[in-house]
Scaffold this active site. Structure first.
Site, mmCIF file in Angstrom:
data_model
loop_
_atom_site.group_PDB
_atom_site.id
_atom_site.type_symbol
_atom_site.label_atom_id
_atom_site.label_comp_id
_atom_site.label_asym_id
_atom_site.label_seq_id
_atom_site.Cartn_x
_atom_site.Cartn_y
_atom_site.Cartn_z
ATOM 1 N N HIS A 1 36.835 44.303 42.332
ATOM 2 C CA HIS A 1 36.529 44.365 40.899
ATOM 3 C C HIS A 1 35.701 45.615 40.625
ATOM 4 C CE1 HIS A 1 35.008 43.236 36.927
ATOM 5 N NE2 HIS A 1 35.911 42.274 36.893
ATOM 6 N N HIS B 1 41.347 47.277 36.076
ATOM 7 C CA HIS B 1 39.991 47.409 36.617
ATOM 8 C C HIS B 1 39.770 46.494 37.818
ATOM 9 C CE1 HIS B 1 39.576 43.712 34.360
ATOM 10 N NE2 HIS B 1 38.418 43.503 34.952
#
Length: 637
Positions: A550, A535
């Site tokens: 992010h 992620h």
């Protein structure tokens, strides 16, 4: 982590526990029943007592240096990694020396008893130290294989199945194998039978150590890197004592470990000298190995349905129930088998719970102390296991002598007082220790899987700080235009619904409410971090910008579901190259925020950082949205 690597690690656990079973359980049996059999019962009993006390003392002394062994492994830097060299070297040397201990050392005892004791002690402590390097290195590999909690659970489950089978087979095969390989037909075998059986087990340990060395790989991750090693006695104990979760789970496991080691070690004596049915122990060992595999297989399911704290408490309560039935089962074989199985069934689950908490405490300690000590932290678990084994070796030897359970003894020769003392040591004392373990774990251990995910997320947010002014980051010059790596609606970083990011404590940057699931490289760069949950990605740009991308908030909880990474750590990427693809509905279905955040983690190296596009507007991937100007570097003196 590949299936082949998991299988190699599992085979390593098989060999490791086979070796430990031989060392911890059956070396003592060989010593008490065969090594000292001169015909002088008093002299033999004296030598058995001295040797078993020597073993206990040496193991306690050796385990005190386990943290330093872990520290030495952490400081090992080779092209083969921290751990694999020690697994191979330690596994090879310890296997050879243990095999030597299953001999009378060329009849040295009959020639010079004092010299025999000295040689035995030197060989034993050398073997135990090298085994410690192997054992600590082996189990310490787990956090180096992945930082993902679920992936660790899978790998640990594979390993525990291997160790359960390895340790269980030793108990099943020991007497049939020893008798089969013996030169003389006796009910307990002879020296030759014991030596050949030991040679087989030591050979398996030797080969399995090499398999781990050849077929597993450590994942090099920036999260795992330290700027300096922990050195010295003060540094070691500071790292250990400062990690309160490691210390509390270790204390609970200490009471638990001593309790089960005492009871488990005395089970074979119960079947032989209390029941008078030594062959029934093989039946129990066979049942136990299948129950162990079943328990290990159930762990992933149970860990999803129950918290670690609830599962630990439940397992120990079940064990106490089994112990209570065992204490009053007498010579009733079906009842004894039932009681022993109830006592043994949860042990594999407890091991995995403790291993997961200790493993996760690595990141807990890293966040709290600012330093990562993998082997140092994980050396605590084998230290406690060996302490319990050391205590049980001493207890078993002395109880065997007190109860008359030595060479030539039978169930009929054991006195009532001997039986009472034996049962007190086997059941009452361990039961008290299990209750203490429950109280400590339930009241002090807070490191749940969710808590660990939060810790990993915080570590990810701070990973890029090390590159500010670091030689890995190229020096930035002049004014730099920063493109967005993804299409969507531009947002100010202050609008992000996360205090850590929005406050700018991680660094300055911007955010995108995504309209696409493709994340592209915003500039030419080196991929310095690919997070295991896929992620997030960390880049060190050729332009001097250290950028964390992010995807979403709280998405570490998805454990990689819905994310695909197209790059690997250390890979060079060009502007516009695809880094990550994600399925946005997966994030939204989980009730999580899908905002994509871009943070310049070395922001202090720049000035005049500002958005060049209006927040709230739609932008395309690779559109310039931010500008920043490199600060002038002070001239070197």
């Amino acid at each position: 982590m590949s299936l082949g690597a998991r299988l190699a690690y599992s085979f390593g656990a098989f060999g490791n526990d086979s070796f430990y079973g031989l060392l911890s359980g059956y070396l003592i049996m060989f010593i008490t029943s065969h090594l000292f059999n001169t015909g002088n019962a008093a002299e033999d009993a004296k030598m058995i007592s001295i040797v078993t006390l020597i073993i206990m003392a040496l193991r306690i002394v050796e385990l005190l240096i386990d943290p330093f062994i872990g520290n030495a492994i952490d400081r090992t830097k080779t092209r083969w990694g921290h751990f694999r060299p020690w697994v191979v070297v330690g596994g090879s040397i310890s296997a050879i020396i243990l095999l030597m201990l299953f001999t009378n050392l060329g009849g040295l005892y009959q020639k010079n008893a004092v010299l025999y004791m000295i040689v035995f002690a030197v060989l034993y402590i050398t073997m135990d130290i090298f085994y410690s390097f192997k054992d600590v290195g082996f189990w310490s590999m787990l956090p180096s294989l992945t930082t993902n909690s679920r992936e660790r659970e899978k790998t640990a489950t594979y390993a525990r199945v291997g160790s359960t089978v390895g340790g269980g087979l030793v108990g099943i095969l020991v007497m049939p194998a020893v008798i089969f390989f013996s030169a003389k037909a006796t009910s307990t075998g002879d020296d030759r039978g014991w030596f050949i059986f030991a040679a087989i087990i030591c050979g398996i340990a030797f080969v399995s150590a090499w398999c781990v060395g050849l077929f597993t790989r450590e994942v090099n991750s920036d999260i795992r890197k330290n700027k300096q090693d922990t050195k010295g006695i003060v540094g070691i104990f500071k790292a250990l004592s400062g990690n309160d979760q490691l210390m509390w789970v270790a204390l609970a496991y200490l009471f638990y470990g001593i309790a089960i080691n005492i009871t488990n070690s005395l089970e074979v004596y119960y079947f032989t000298y209390i029941m008078g049915m030594p062959k029934a122990f093989s039946i129990f060992s066979t049942i136990n190995i299948f129950l162990g595999i079943l328990a290990t297989s159930l762990f992933p399911v149970l860990s999803k349905r129950m918290s670690r704290k609830a599962l630990f408490t439940t397992c120990l309560v079940v064990m106490l129930c089994g112990m209570g039935i065992f204490a009053f089962a007498g010579s009733n074989l079906p009842l004894v088998l039932l009681a022993a199985s109830i006592f043994g069934f949860p042990q594999q689950i407890v091991f995995l719970i403790v291993l997961m908490v200790i493993t996760d405490s690595v990141e807990y300690g890293q966040l709290k102390l600012g330093h990562r000590d993998e082997s140092l932290a994980l050396s605590v678990r084998p230290l406690i296991d060996k302490f319990g084994g050391a205590v049980s070796n001493g207890v078993v030897g002395q109880i065997a002598i007190m109860a008359g359970m030595t060479t030539g003894a039978t169930a009929a020769s054991i006195t009532a007082a001997g039986r009472t003392n034996f049962k007190l040591m086997m059941f009452a004392v361990p039961a008290v220790m299990l209750v203490i373990a429950i109280i400590i774990f339930a009241s002090k251990v807070i490191l749940s899987e969710q808590k660990h995910a939060e810790i990993v997320a915080k570590l990810e947010q701070t990973w890029g700080k090390k590159y500010s002014g670091d030689q890995d980051a190229k020096q930035a010059n002049g004014s730099i235009e920063l493109p967005t790596p993804i299409a969507g609606q531009l947002m100010n970083l202050s609008e992000v619904n996360d205090q850590t990011f929005s406050s700018g404590s991680v660094g300055q940057g911007f955010a995108i409410k995504p309209s696409d699931g493709r994340v592209l490289a915003p500039f030419d760069a080196t991929v310095r971090q690919v997070f295991t949950t896929r992620h997030a990605v960390g880049l060190v740009g050729d332009n001097g910008v250290v950028l964390l991308i992010h995807i979403g908030l709280g998405t570490v909880k998805l454990k990689g579901t819905g994310f695909i990474s197209y790059v690997t750590e250390g890979q060079k990427v060009k502007k516009g190259q695809e880094l990550i693809e994600f399925w946005d509905p997966t994030i939204k279905k989980a009730g999580l925020d899908d905002t994509v955040i871009m943070v310049v983690t070395n922001s202090k190296d720049f000035k005049n950082i500002k958005l060049t596009a209006q927040a709230g507007t739609e932008v395309k991937a690779e559109d310039n949205v931010m500008s920043l100007e490199a600060k002038a570097k002070a001239a070197s003196k």
